[in-house]
Design a protein around this motif. Structure first.
Motif, PDB file in Angstrom:
ATOM      1  N   CYS A 150     -56.242  23.217 -37.056  1.00 12.41           N
ATOM      2  CA  CYS A 150     -55.249  23.808 -36.217  1.00 12.41           C
ATOM      3  C   CYS A 150     -55.004  22.842 -34.995  1.00 12.41           C
ATOM      4  CB  CYS A 150     -55.364  25.283 -36.096  1.00 12.41           C
ATOM      5  SG  CYS A 150     -54.128  26.117 -34.953  1.00 12.41           S
ATOM      6  N   HIS A 151     -56.116  22.715 -34.283  1.00 12.06           N
ATOM      7  CA  HIS A 151     -56.079  21.856 -33.032  1.00 12.06           C
ATOM      8  C   HIS A 151     -55.522  20.484 -33.452  1.00 12.06           C
ATOM      9  CE1 HIS A 151     -57.193  20.088 -29.374  1.00 12.06           C
ATOM     10  NE2 HIS A 151     -57.800  19.000 -30.332  1.00 12.06           N
ATOM     11  N   VAL A 152     -56.332  19.949 -34.321  1.00 15.55           N
ATOM     12  CA  VAL A 152     -55.661  18.619 -34.506  1.00 15.55           C
ATOM     13  C   VAL A 152     -54.272  18.374 -35.062  1.00 15.55           C
ATOM     14  CG1 VAL A 152     -56.206  16.366 -36.176  1.00 15.55           C
ATOM     15  CG2 VAL A 152     -57.986  17.582 -35.158  1.00 15.55           C
ATOM     16  N   ASN A 153     -53.813  19.170 -35.926  1.00 18.99           N
ATOM     17  CA  ASN A 153     -52.627  19.299 -36.605  1.00 18.99           C
ATOM     18  C   ASN A 153     -51.605  19.508 -35.381  1.00 18.99           C
ATOM     19  OD1 ASN A 153     -53.368  18.431 -38.927  1.00 18.99           O
ATOM     20  ND2 ASN A 153     -53.223  20.543 -39.776  1.00 18.99           N
ATOM     21  N   ASN A 154     -51.795  20.550 -34.625  1.00 11.58           N
ATOM     22  CA  ASN A 154     -50.709  21.058 -33.602  1.00 11.58           C
ATOM     23  C   ASN A 154     -50.796  19.988 -32.328  1.00 11.58           C
ATOM     24  OD1 ASN A 154     -49.080  23.310 -32.637  1.00 11.58           O
ATOM     25  ND2 ASN A 154     -50.643  23.091 -30.696  1.00 11.58           N
ATOM     26  N   LEU A 155     -51.940  19.226 -32.046  1.00  5.37           N
ATOM     27  CA  LEU A 155     -51.617  18.337 -30.997  1.00  5.37           C
ATOM     28  C   LEU A 155     -50.729  17.223 -31.351  1.00  5.37           C
ATOM     29  CD1 LEU A 155     -52.278  16.996 -28.116  1.00  5.37           C
ATOM     30  CD2 LEU A 155     -54.587  16.186 -29.412  1.00  5.37           C
ATOM     31  N   TYR A 156     -50.995  16.750 -32.612  1.00  6.57           N
ATOM     32  CA  TYR A 156     -50.113  15.746 -33.236  1.00  6.57           C
ATOM     33  C   TYR A 156     -48.528  16.075 -33.274  1.00  6.57           C
ATOM     34  CZ  TYR A 156     -48.633  12.110 -36.493  1.00  6.57           C
ATOM     35  OH  TYR A 156     -48.060  11.099 -37.108  1.00  6.57           O
ATOM     36  N   ASN A 157     -48.162  17.629 -33.818  1.00  3.61           N
ATOM     37  CA  ASN A 157     -47.013  17.784 -34.197  1.00  3.61           C
ATOM     38  C   ASN A 157     -46.346  18.137 -32.770  1.00  3.61           C
ATOM     39  OD1 ASN A 157     -47.213  17.935 -37.055  1.00  3.61           O
ATOM     40  ND2 ASN A 157     -48.094  19.918 -36.972  1.00  3.61           N
ATOM     41  N   VAL A 164     -39.532  12.962 -31.301  1.00  2.28           N
ATOM     42  CA  VAL A 164     -38.430  13.121 -32.028  1.00  2.28           C
ATOM     43  C   VAL A 164     -37.257  13.725 -31.171  1.00  2.28           C
ATOM     44  CG1 VAL A 164     -37.113  14.364 -34.020  1.00  2.28           C
ATOM     45  CG2 VAL A 164     -39.696  13.119 -34.297  1.00  2.28           C
ATOM     46  N   HIS A 165     -37.778  14.891 -30.599  1.00  8.34           N
ATOM     47  CA  HIS A 165     -36.442  15.453 -29.619  1.00  8.34           C
ATOM     48  C   HIS A 165     -36.140  14.641 -28.544  1.00  8.34           C
ATOM     49  CE1 HIS A 165     -38.155  19.471 -31.084  1.00  8.34           C
ATOM     50  NE2 HIS A 165     -37.362  19.092 -31.813  1.00  8.34           N
ATOM     51  N   SER A 166     -36.855  13.407 -28.319  1.00  6.89           N
ATOM     52  CA  SER A 166     -36.427  12.697 -26.945  1.00  6.89           C
ATOM     53  C   SER A 166     -35.371  11.528 -27.676  1.00  6.89           C
ATOM     54  CB  SER A 166     -37.412  12.082 -26.456  1.00  6.89           C
ATOM     55  OG  SER A 166     -38.026  10.803 -27.218  1.00  6.89           O
ATOM     56  N   GLY A 167     -35.116  11.681 -29.038  1.00  5.17           N
ATOM     57  CA  GLY A 167     -34.082  10.876 -29.619  1.00  5.17           C
ATOM     58  C   GLY A 167     -34.732   9.768 -30.727  1.00  5.17           C
ATOM     59  N   LYS A 168     -35.881   9.655 -30.921  1.00  2.28           N
ATOM     60  CA  LYS A 168     -36.406   8.604 -31.799  1.00  2.28           C
ATOM     61  C   LYS A 168     -36.317   9.360 -33.179  1.00  2.28           C
ATOM     62  CE  LYS A 168     -38.122   6.110 -28.738  1.00  2.28           C
ATOM     63  NZ  LYS A 168     -37.538   4.824 -28.302  1.00  2.28           N
ATOM     64  N   THR A 169     -36.498   8.517 -34.078  1.00  2.00           N
ATOM     65  CA  THR A 169     -36.424   9.026 -35.582  1.00  2.00           C
ATOM     66  C   THR A 169     -37.771   9.384 -36.120  1.00  2.00           C
ATOM     67  OG1 THR A 169     -37.264   6.832 -36.621  1.00  2.00           O
ATOM     68  CG2 THR A 169     -34.801   7.325 -36.289  1.00  2.00           C
ATOM     69  N   THR A 170     -38.126  10.160 -36.839  1.00  3.94           N
ATOM     70  CA  THR A 170     -39.400  10.705 -37.422  1.00  3.94           C
ATOM     71  C   THR A 170     -40.351   9.466 -37.801  1.00  3.94           C
ATOM     72  OG1 THR A 170     -38.560  11.049 -39.781  1.00  3.94           O
ATOM     73  CG2 THR A 170     -38.644  13.084 -38.182  1.00  3.94           C
ATOM     74  N   THR A 171     -39.681   8.591 -38.414  1.00  5.13           N
ATOM     75  CA  THR A 171     -40.405   7.331 -38.755  1.00  5.13           C
ATOM     76  C   THR A 171     -40.976   6.460 -37.770  1.00  5.13           C
ATOM     77  OG1 THR A 171     -38.745   6.971 -40.606  1.00  5.13           O
ATOM     78  CG2 THR A 171     -40.246   5.242 -40.331  1.00  5.13           C
ATOM     79  N   GLU A 172     -40.019   6.471 -36.677  1.00  3.56           N
ATOM     80  CA  GLU A 172     -40.591   5.782 -35.369  1.00  3.56           C
ATOM     81  C   GLU A 172     -41.770   6.663 -34.630  1.00  3.56           C
ATOM     82  OE1 GLU A 172     -36.433   3.748 -33.668  1.00  3.56           O
ATOM     83  OE2 GLU A 172     -36.730   5.723 -33.410  1.00  3.56           O
ATOM     84  N   ALA A 173     -41.461   7.904 -34.661  1.00  2.52           N
ATOM     85  CA  ALA A 173     -42.681   8.847 -34.193  1.00  2.52           C
ATOM     86  C   ALA A 173     -43.845   8.601 -34.835  1.00  2.52           C
ATOM     87  CB  ALA A 173     -41.958  10.336 -34.236  1.00  2.52           C
TER      88      ALA A 173
END
Lengths: 235, 235, 235, 235
Positions: A150-157, A164-173
């Motif tokens: 949970c911790h590892v995934n949540n920090l990553y996500n 992504v919300h700042s304007g990058k694509t998911t690939t870039e992220a």
């Protein structure tokens, strides 16, 4: 009633059971949930409505099956831990698995409208498995494994979706995050996005534990042995 | 992502599989359905709304899992027969069982309102099992066994509820029917209650078969080998 | 006699059974036999005394367990095929496996002196497994697989040891044979060593089949369906 | 070498494994040993040659498989307890079972002449099973269960054969002993036959334990936890 000539086909049934005196764990996961989340507009990285609905469904399961001493959930998965002493359904694997999965799914759909405004677009599906752990230490390591996940995934996500919300694509992220340590992620979250990860809601960072007998959601650390001792999960 | 120290707990997972080249059957049954039927006012001996909802949920399962070549349902149970050649989910028992159960339960709750006016009062639950049959003859005997069960139970229930609706208690009705043959039941139904059992709806007497690829409900006799040959279930 | 307080440990026993109406195959192999062969001076590539002792032990097993309809052996392995209809030991895997392995090992040691002048230097060991095959075609393919294995290995070993006996090292012999086809090996055997492979003893090229009820060794081709039909193995 | 067209039959093999971190116990028993004992003139109630041969065969197994931390034998049975941490043969049930059974049988026949003057008349057979116990307490209860069984059977057999040797039939002896308590049996042994049961050889009354690393036979009480602690079997 008279037995039919075909009754013999019952002899092909196999009733596998879980070794007595071991911890039985039933874990379920959302099946094809990437698509399900998109269809229903789940907020990223965490949708509090979705997590609350998961908890609601899990509480229903726990209340129906009081041999569950603790349950732990995060993201689209939930684990139900049955007492070592439990003899529920004669410890038959298929019976326990199918009932846990059916109860959870049923309660999830049944309660959907209490958490989401958008109507359910199609039936959600979960899959599951039964695993057994021979002693307390390994059962606790199982819980720790899920909470570490949970911790590892949540920090990553958290940082992934901030990027992504700042304007990058998911690939870039994904590209930017490749190989970065937890420390680096924490630092970047704070300096670039003003997010102090430790102030994120506990339900996101720690997941949810449900403890017998009331099964009220708590977001405690399940790493420490005190957690199990204080709640009477181990002796 | 880095592996956690607890990752070793994965080694306790067991992935039982179904013997290749055999018929896999997933059967599910309503769990605690006596109470569920009462709570929701199911008509006795048969509630066409309930049977139609069972069929709707089963069709959903079949369409999601096209390795199902035929399904058969009656009362509160459904059997899904996967092709001998199927390699769905690597033939893993827990995966197949949990997904079939979850899909069915989910579709049942999801579609409830299309068949019943009364809102669902609590989540319905199904349990299930996986059985495997090594050859065509035994698979067909499995189907015959379930349809024979449908016939025997439905004849009994039809006269049982006729007696009850005529003013007797359920205890009296059971008492009267104890040990009576099918011939006697048929005769009594006709002479006392004016019911020609053979004119009862086929869905009640025969149950429902769903056949690949369209899975439209049919109420055919599954005793004859032609049924399987004509529908391409066996070669 | 009174039950002891510890009697509950019996509940941890699991009795796995083989699916009814399928072919049960028990196969055993020499364990650490490379060393065993060297210690006892087995002739290479084939030691007729060793093969005859294997057959003697296998015949003993067959005569004790008449549900075995055919057995097949080659090199240091033997397969025992039980009738689909057999209910020997309730089809319990561990019971059948342990008895077949124990009988075979026991008869092998018991009869050693009838085939070898050199006394047994240490106890030989075999390991084994139970596999089940759902229909006749796959059971026959199992038999063909073992006989194909016999052929491929024996052709290789025949030329390999011819090369070694001509003065090369085993490493050189392996090197020379790497990637060579069957045709090439046959040709070289004939031109370099004067060996017409097809004239080699059938027991070496085909292995040994034991057929109910007399279980006399035969070296027939088990590839053709007639073999099974003529001997009443399949109907 | 090229794969044959029949190679696919390997996919029907199943490799069941024992749950990690649990005690694995392989127990074997003489199969049809009543007849075997008669044929070879075993002394009743206990034949020290036969017990010594059982021990010899068991020591051979232990020395070959050093993951065995303790073995316990009595009458015509032997139990081998593998360390919880053992990963021998990947904890595969059929592999471990077949090798233990084969080693034991092989060593039994191989060593026969060192203990008996009468030549072996036919191959002896053992059957076996694998059971797993999740924790130390239950493993110790398993050992206690076998030693309690040894005690109860040996007391019974001691007086039973004393009665028979005094001139009664076996039927009469059974009749006389029906329902008698241990105290009564002890008393009768002493007053009628002058046997102080407690002075009987320990190997008869307690069975034999073999302890890592030397596996020298001992006849200790396995009821007390000290036994396991002192010998490093548990921590």
């Amino acid at each position: 009633m008279a037995k039919s000539r075909q009754e013999y086909v019952k002899n092909f049934e196999v009733h596998s059971t879980i070794l007595p005196s071991t911890w039985m764990v039933a874990r379920l996961d959302g099946n094809s949930f990437t698509k399900f989340c998109e269809t229903h507009g789940f907020v990223k990285p965490n949708d509090i409505r979705a997590l609350s609905l998961m908890n609601e469904a899990a509480i229903y399961v726990c209340k129906q099956l009081p041999d569950i001493v603790v349950a732990y959930g995060q993201s689209d998965e939930y684990s139900f831990i049955f007492s070592k002493k439990s003899n529920v359904y004669g410890r038959r694997i298929e019976k326990i698995l199918s009932i846990v999965i059916s109860m959870f799914t049923s309660a999830y759909v049944y309660n959907w409208n209490r958490f989401f405004d958008i109507p359910l677009q199609h039936p959600p599906v979960f899959d599951g498995r039964i695993v057994c752990y021979p002693n307390d230490e390994i059962m606790m390591d199982y819980m720790r494994w899920r909470q570490a996940d949970c911790h590892v995934n949540n920090l990553y996500n958290t940082i992934f979706w901030a990027i992504v919300h700042s304007g990058k694509t998911t690939t870039e992220a994904h590209e930017q995050l490749k190989g970065s340590t937890s420390a680096v992620k924490n630092e970047r979250l704070f300096t670039e996005f003003g997010i102090n990860y430790n102030n994120e809601p506990e339900i996101f960072r720690k997941g949810t534990a449900l403890i017998k007998p009331l099964y009220e959601p708590t977001h405690e650390d399940v790493f420490k042995e005190e957690f199990y001792r204080n709640h009477g999960i181990i002796e």
